[in-house]
Design a protein around this motif. Structure first.
Motif, PDB file in Angstrom:
ATOM      1  N   ALA A 177       0.981  -1.419   0.185  1.00 40.81           N
ATOM      2  CA  ALA A 177       0.235   0.198  -0.237  1.00 40.81           C
ATOM      3  C   ALA A 177       0.716   1.149   0.119  1.00 40.81           C
ATOM      4  O   ALA A 177       0.577   2.497  -0.509  1.00 40.81           O
ATOM      5  CB  ALA A 177      -0.942  -0.072   1.020  1.00 40.81           C
ATOM      6  N   ASP A 178       2.065   1.158   0.767  1.00 40.03           N
ATOM      7  CA  ASP A 178       3.140   2.387   0.406  1.00 40.03           C
ATOM      8  C   ASP A 178       3.138   2.529  -0.494  1.00 40.03           C
ATOM      9  O   ASP A 178       3.621   3.517  -1.016  1.00 40.03           O
ATOM     10  CB  ASP A 178       4.267   2.258   1.491  1.00 40.03           C
ATOM     11  N   LEU A 179       3.860   1.635  -1.219  1.00 38.86           N
ATOM     12  CA  LEU A 179       4.160   1.675  -2.650  1.00 38.86           C
ATOM     13  C   LEU A 179       3.227   2.666  -3.315  1.00 38.86           C
ATOM     14  O   LEU A 179       3.340   3.196  -4.573  1.00 38.86           O
ATOM     15  CB  LEU A 179       4.288   0.528  -3.587  1.00 38.86           C
ATOM     16  N   ARG A 180       1.893   2.123  -3.700  1.00 30.38           N
ATOM     17  CA  ARG A 180       0.411   2.097  -4.024  1.00 30.38           C
ATOM     18  C   ARG A 180       0.864   4.136  -4.210  1.00 30.38           C
ATOM     19  O   ARG A 180       0.108   5.316  -4.491  1.00 30.38           O
ATOM     20  CB  ARG A 180      -0.378   1.781  -4.275  1.00 30.38           C
ATOM     21  N   ILE A 181       1.135   4.430  -2.660  1.00 32.54           N
ATOM     22  CA  ILE A 181       0.354   5.388  -2.301  1.00 32.54           C
ATOM     23  C   ILE A 181       1.371   6.658  -2.839  1.00 32.54           C
ATOM     24  O   ILE A 181       1.270   7.794  -3.476  1.00 32.54           O
ATOM     25  CB  ILE A 181       1.052   6.190  -0.505  1.00 32.54           C
ATOM     26  N   ASP A 182       2.627   6.418  -2.488  1.00 39.23           N
ATOM     27  CA  ASP A 182       3.832   6.482  -3.430  1.00 39.23           C
ATOM     28  C   ASP A 182       3.050   7.541  -4.958  1.00 39.23           C
ATOM     29  O   ASP A 182       3.342   8.062  -4.910  1.00 39.23           O
ATOM     30  CB  ASP A 182       4.765   6.104  -2.885  1.00 39.23           C
ATOM     31  N   GLU A 183       2.895   6.307  -5.401  1.00 37.11           N
ATOM     32  CA  GLU A 183       2.074   6.390  -6.992  1.00 37.11           C
ATOM     33  C   GLU A 183       1.604   7.162  -6.882  1.00 37.11           C
ATOM     34  O   GLU A 183       1.508   8.232  -7.970  1.00 37.11           O
ATOM     35  CB  GLU A 183       2.352   5.682  -7.295  1.00 37.11           C
ATOM     36  N   ILE A 184       0.251   6.917  -5.873  1.00 31.82           N
ATOM     37  CA  ILE A 184      -0.651   8.384  -5.706  1.00 31.82           C
ATOM     38  C   ILE A 184      -0.667  10.151  -5.966  1.00 31.82           C
ATOM     39  O   ILE A 184      -0.675  10.493  -7.169  1.00 31.82           O
ATOM     40  CB  ILE A 184      -1.840   8.051  -4.805  1.00 31.82           C
ATOM     41  N   LEU A 185       0.931  10.085  -5.201  1.00 27.00           N
ATOM     42  CA  LEU A 185       1.432  11.445  -5.186  1.00 27.00           C
ATOM     43  C   LEU A 185       1.898  11.614  -5.785  1.00 27.00           C
ATOM     44  O   LEU A 185       1.929  12.843  -6.001  1.00 27.00           O
ATOM     45  CB  LEU A 185       2.317  11.316  -3.072  1.00 27.00           C
TER      46      LEU A 185
END
Length: 157
Positions: free
Chosen positions: A141-149
């Motif tokens: 999820a943290d990796l996906r958050i970084d992508e969204i940001l």
């Protein structure tokens, strides 16, 4: 001769003006950076307010792992209880200003709480397995958050 000199001076002046214009164009301020989700003021403020809960979960998780140790039953300590409380506090920080972030910032937190409850019930092996699985979910999820940001702000709801 004078005509050649005047022409050369005129050409030189035009060349210098061209260089001056190019230099002034190069010295112009750059265009403003593209607005991405990570620079959205509402998202930044939310993450700033959310950070203490995130830190508390990580600290409590470390303490829970220490309490669990390697044995069949948890050892002394309050790490598992702290993890239950920290998980509840983190779940209370949603929703995020961007709907796409909400499920990701709490991904695995329910599992962390379940693992902490298994720990409190005395089942160290199950707690370790649950906490490990929750950690994997949170890392993804943290990796996906970084992508969204990094996405353009208007493209993310």
């Amino acid at each position: 001769m004078r005509r050649l000199h005047k022409g050369a001076v005129g050409g030189l002046l035009l060349a210098l003006l061209g260089v001056g214009w190019g230099a002034s164009a190069a010295a112009a301020p750059p265009p403003p950076p593209a607005v991405i989700v990570g620079t959205n003021p509402a998202v930044q403020a939310w993450f700033k307010n959310h950070e203490p809960q995130r830190t508390a979960v990580n600290d409590a998780l470390q303490a829970a792992y220490q309490q669990l140790g390697q044995g069949p039953a948890p050892g002394p300590g309050d790490g598992c209880q702290r993890l239950v409380q920290a998980a509840d506090a983190m779940l209370a920080t949603v929703p995020a200003p961007k709907q796409a972030l909400t499920p990701l910032v709490v991904a695995g937190v329910g599992q962390l709480k379940a693992g902490a409850q298994q720990c409190l019930a005395g089942n160290a092996a199950a707690a370790r397995n649950t906490l490990t699985a929750a950690g994997n979910v949170r890392a993804d999820a943290d990796l996906r958050i970084d992508e969204i940001l990094e996405q353009p702000d208007g493209s993310v709801r």
